[in-house]
Design a protein around this motif. Sequence first.
Motif, PDB file in Angstrom:
ATOM      1  N   LEU A  74       0.959  -1.417  -0.028  1.00 46.31           N
ATOM      2  CA  LEU A  74       0.076   0.214   0.094  1.00 46.31           C
ATOM      3  C   LEU A  74       0.781   1.371  -0.024  1.00 46.31           C
ATOM      4  O   LEU A  74       1.926   1.367   0.535  1.00 46.31           O
ATOM      5  CB  LEU A  74      -1.014   0.041   1.102  1.00 46.31           C
ATOM      6  CG  LEU A  74      -2.170   0.986   0.728  1.00 46.31           C
ATOM      7  CD1 LEU A  74      -3.161   0.008   0.042  1.00 46.31           C
ATOM      8  CD2 LEU A  74      -2.722   1.786   1.547  1.00 46.31           C
ATOM      9  N   GLN A 120       0.191  -0.926  -3.678  1.00 50.17           N
ATOM     10  CA  GLN A 120      -0.663  -1.492  -4.402  1.00 50.17           C
ATOM     11  C   GLN A 120      -2.154  -0.906  -4.842  1.00 50.17           C
ATOM     12  O   GLN A 120      -2.864  -0.472  -3.997  1.00 50.17           O
ATOM     13  CB  GLN A 120      -1.475  -2.664  -3.444  1.00 50.17           C
ATOM     14  CG  GLN A 120      -2.600  -3.655  -3.932  1.00 50.17           C
ATOM     15  CD  GLN A 120      -2.896  -4.785  -2.863  1.00 50.17           C
ATOM     16  OE1 GLN A 120      -1.761  -5.500  -2.430  1.00 50.17           O
ATOM     17  NE2 GLN A 120      -3.868  -5.063  -2.562  1.00 50.17           N
ATOM     18  N   HIS A 122      -5.489   0.555  -5.649  1.00 47.75           N
ATOM     19  CA  HIS A 122      -6.984   0.374  -5.665  1.00 47.75           C
ATOM     20  C   HIS A 122      -7.948   1.531  -6.102  1.00 47.75           C
ATOM     21  O   HIS A 122      -7.579   2.451  -6.282  1.00 47.75           O
ATOM     22  CB  HIS A 122      -7.394  -0.087  -4.182  1.00 47.75           C
ATOM     23  CG  HIS A 122      -7.153   0.965  -3.153  1.00 47.75           C
ATOM     24  ND1 HIS A 122      -5.858   1.250  -2.743  1.00 47.75           N
ATOM     25  CD2 HIS A 122      -7.850   2.102  -2.868  1.00 47.75           C
ATOM     26  CE1 HIS A 122      -5.922   2.357  -2.008  1.00 47.75           C
ATOM     27  NE2 HIS A 122      -7.315   2.970  -1.790  1.00 47.75           N
ATOM     28  N   THR A 131      -1.975   7.269   5.000  1.00 50.25           N
ATOM     29  CA  THR A 131      -2.711   7.046   3.855  1.00 50.25           C
ATOM     30  C   THR A 131      -3.847   5.916   4.178  1.00 50.25           C
ATOM     31  O   THR A 131      -3.507   5.138   4.972  1.00 50.25           O
ATOM     32  CB  THR A 131      -1.528   6.278   2.769  1.00 50.25           C
ATOM     33  OG1 THR A 131      -1.012   5.123   3.331  1.00 50.25           O
ATOM     34  CG2 THR A 131      -0.485   7.453   2.455  1.00 50.25           C
ATOM     35  N   THR A 190      -5.734   2.362   3.830  1.00 47.11           N
ATOM     36  CA  THR A 190      -5.498   1.186   3.593  1.00 47.11           C
ATOM     37  C   THR A 190      -6.574   0.081   3.332  1.00 47.11           C
ATOM     38  O   THR A 190      -7.742   0.584   3.421  1.00 47.11           O
ATOM     39  CB  THR A 190      -4.451   0.512   4.588  1.00 47.11           C
ATOM     40  OG1 THR A 190      -3.676  -0.741   4.204  1.00 47.11           O
ATOM     41  CG2 THR A 190      -5.127   0.493   5.904  1.00 47.11           C
ATOM     42  N   VAL A 227      -7.834   3.648   7.741  1.00 48.30           N
ATOM     43  CA  VAL A 227      -6.960   4.694   7.929  1.00 48.30           C
ATOM     44  C   VAL A 227      -5.966   4.555   9.127  1.00 48.30           C
ATOM     45  O   VAL A 227      -6.690   4.463  10.148  1.00 48.30           O
ATOM     46  CB  VAL A 227      -7.509   5.847   7.409  1.00 48.30           C
ATOM     47  CG1 VAL A 227      -8.257   6.568   8.588  1.00 48.30           C
ATOM     48  CG2 VAL A 227      -6.278   6.786   7.159  1.00 48.30           C
ATOM     49  N   ALA A 278       4.647   2.787   9.679  1.00 52.52           N
ATOM     50  CA  ALA A 278       3.682   2.013   9.066  1.00 52.52           C
ATOM     51  C   ALA A 278       2.933   1.517  10.100  1.00 52.52           C
ATOM     52  O   ALA A 278       3.371   0.875  11.241  1.00 52.52           O
ATOM     53  CB  ALA A 278       4.207   1.093   8.214  1.00 52.52           C
ATOM     54  N   TYR A 292       0.173  -1.647  10.565  1.00 54.83           N
ATOM     55  CA  TYR A 292      -0.258  -2.800   9.775  1.00 54.83           C
ATOM     56  C   TYR A 292      -0.749  -4.008  10.805  1.00 54.83           C
ATOM     57  O   TYR A 292      -0.490  -3.841  12.106  1.00 54.83           O
ATOM     58  CB  TYR A 292       0.895  -3.201   8.930  1.00 54.83           C
ATOM     59  CG  TYR A 292       1.997  -3.831   9.604  1.00 54.83           C
ATOM     60  CD1 TYR A 292       2.154  -5.083  10.010  1.00 54.83           C
ATOM     61  CD2 TYR A 292       3.040  -2.649  10.271  1.00 54.83           C
ATOM     62  CE1 TYR A 292       3.472  -5.541  10.829  1.00 54.83           C
ATOM     63  CE2 TYR A 292       4.110  -3.340  10.952  1.00 54.83           C
ATOM     64  CZ  TYR A 292       4.260  -4.661  11.451  1.00 54.83           C
ATOM     65  OH  TYR A 292       5.214  -5.013  12.173  1.00 54.83           O
ATOM     66  N   PHE A 332      -4.399  -6.286   7.671  1.00 56.62           N
ATOM     67  CA  PHE A 332      -4.637  -5.085   6.973  1.00 56.62           C
ATOM     68  C   PHE A 332      -3.213  -4.845   6.479  1.00 56.62           C
ATOM     69  O   PHE A 332      -1.975  -4.620   7.319  1.00 56.62           O
ATOM     70  CB  PHE A 332      -4.942  -3.862   8.123  1.00 56.62           C
ATOM     71  CG  PHE A 332      -6.377  -3.717   8.041  1.00 56.62           C
ATOM     72  CD1 PHE A 332      -7.243  -3.151   7.263  1.00 56.62           C
ATOM     73  CD2 PHE A 332      -6.872  -4.551   9.128  1.00 56.62           C
ATOM     74  CE1 PHE A 332      -8.642  -2.902   7.462  1.00 56.62           C
ATOM     75  CE2 PHE A 332      -8.498  -4.595   9.442  1.00 56.62           C
ATOM     76  CZ  PHE A 332      -9.315  -3.764   8.350  1.00 56.62           C
ATOM     77  N   PHE A 333      -2.929  -4.232   5.143  1.00 55.46           N
ATOM     78  CA  PHE A 333      -1.603  -3.704   4.715  1.00 55.46           C
ATOM     79  C   PHE A 333      -1.542  -2.279   5.288  1.00 55.46           C
ATOM     80  O   PHE A 333      -2.250  -1.805   5.990  1.00 55.46           O
ATOM     81  CB  PHE A 333      -1.791  -3.706   3.201  1.00 55.46           C
ATOM     82  CG  PHE A 333      -2.345  -4.825   2.520  1.00 55.46           C
ATOM     83  CD1 PHE A 333      -1.269  -6.025   2.272  1.00 55.46           C
ATOM     84  CD2 PHE A 333      -3.267  -5.365   1.883  1.00 55.46           C
ATOM     85  CE1 PHE A 333      -1.397  -7.020   1.697  1.00 55.46           C
ATOM     86  CE2 PHE A 333      -3.701  -6.381   1.445  1.00 55.46           C
ATOM     87  CZ  PHE A 333      -2.558  -7.272   1.256  1.00 55.46           C
ATOM     88  N   PRO A 334      -0.259  -1.807   5.222  1.00 57.17           N
ATOM     89  CA  PRO A 334       0.201  -0.785   5.767  1.00 57.17           C
ATOM     90  C   PRO A 334      -0.188   0.539   5.620  1.00 57.17           C
ATOM     91  O   PRO A 334      -0.625   0.928   4.306  1.00 57.17           O
ATOM     92  CB  PRO A 334       1.549  -0.641   5.544  1.00 57.17           C
ATOM     93  CG  PRO A 334       1.898  -1.963   5.124  1.00 57.17           C
ATOM     94  CD  PRO A 334       0.987  -2.588   4.533  1.00 57.17           C
ATOM     95  N   SER A 335      -0.760   1.286   6.745  1.00 59.24           N
ATOM     96  CA  SER A 335      -1.180   2.691   6.721  1.00 59.24           C
ATOM     97  C   SER A 335       0.065   3.497   6.830  1.00 59.24           C
ATOM     98  O   SER A 335       0.675   3.357   7.725  1.00 59.24           O
ATOM     99  CB  SER A 335      -2.366   2.932   7.455  1.00 59.24           C
ATOM    100  OG  SER A 335      -2.502   4.404   7.363  1.00 59.24           O
TER     101      SER A 335
END
Length: 253
Positions: free
Chosen positions: A7, A47, A49, A74, A76, A89, A229, A231, A243-246
């Motif tokens: 992300l 990634q 979206h 950001t 996610t 987020v 990050a 996650y 969850f992918f990183p915010s």
Amino acid sequence: MKIRLALAAVAASAALLAGAVGAPAAQAAPSTDAVAAKAALDSIQPQPHDAASVIDGIAAANAVLKQLGITPFTPTIGACTDFTFPLAVGGAVAGPKTPGLPDLPLLGIKNGDLTLNVLGTDHDLNAVKKGEVLYGFVPVGLINDSGDKSGMRVAWFNVNTFKGGLGEPMGGLSDTILDAVAKRIAAAGVPKALADGAVSPLKTALNILPSNGVRGGLVDTGAGTVLSAIYGTVKKGDATCFFFPSLGIATAK
């Protein structure tokens, strides 16, 4: 353990550094944990979206963080074992600060005057003290996660001190803030009546937080510009969501 997470944002780790960070002066050789944290942050790949399809949920999550004075990172997305894909987020706020209370006149005092008079010394009662960063995480639409809240993590790297951490644990956001304030009050020896008066309005302010899925973590990063990050995993009933990183930057004083 190497983190290969996805992300946007630190894909532009170079851009973040170029735009927001001057060339830091080395103060000490990076620790092993710091090197691992920096490598993990640099390895994150973007990634894409469909932003148009997520704006309503993300806007609501951003609003929750901003209402507490937490700057959003950001957005996610999560991948759940029940084949759903919730959005989320993360965000951060540096101390001295107590989310939910403007200026933090804890105990109803501004400038610490009454704290000085009562205790004979000036104590910082903020949930987030100088040199600390409070991380927040708000998923969209998650329910039934009242059990273990330890799945979310923070990776961070202070570009000024070359210190960092990988996998700092998070818990419930309200609990994280209230526990930190209670710890400050206990250390300062504030009388119980005054302590109760401090915590009560804070609990009221934190009532804006949804009870499910929201996470918080307090990290001693030291002063400097901190790449971060957020996650990890959140339970959703019998399902687990990864969850992918915010991603974002915090500046600690």
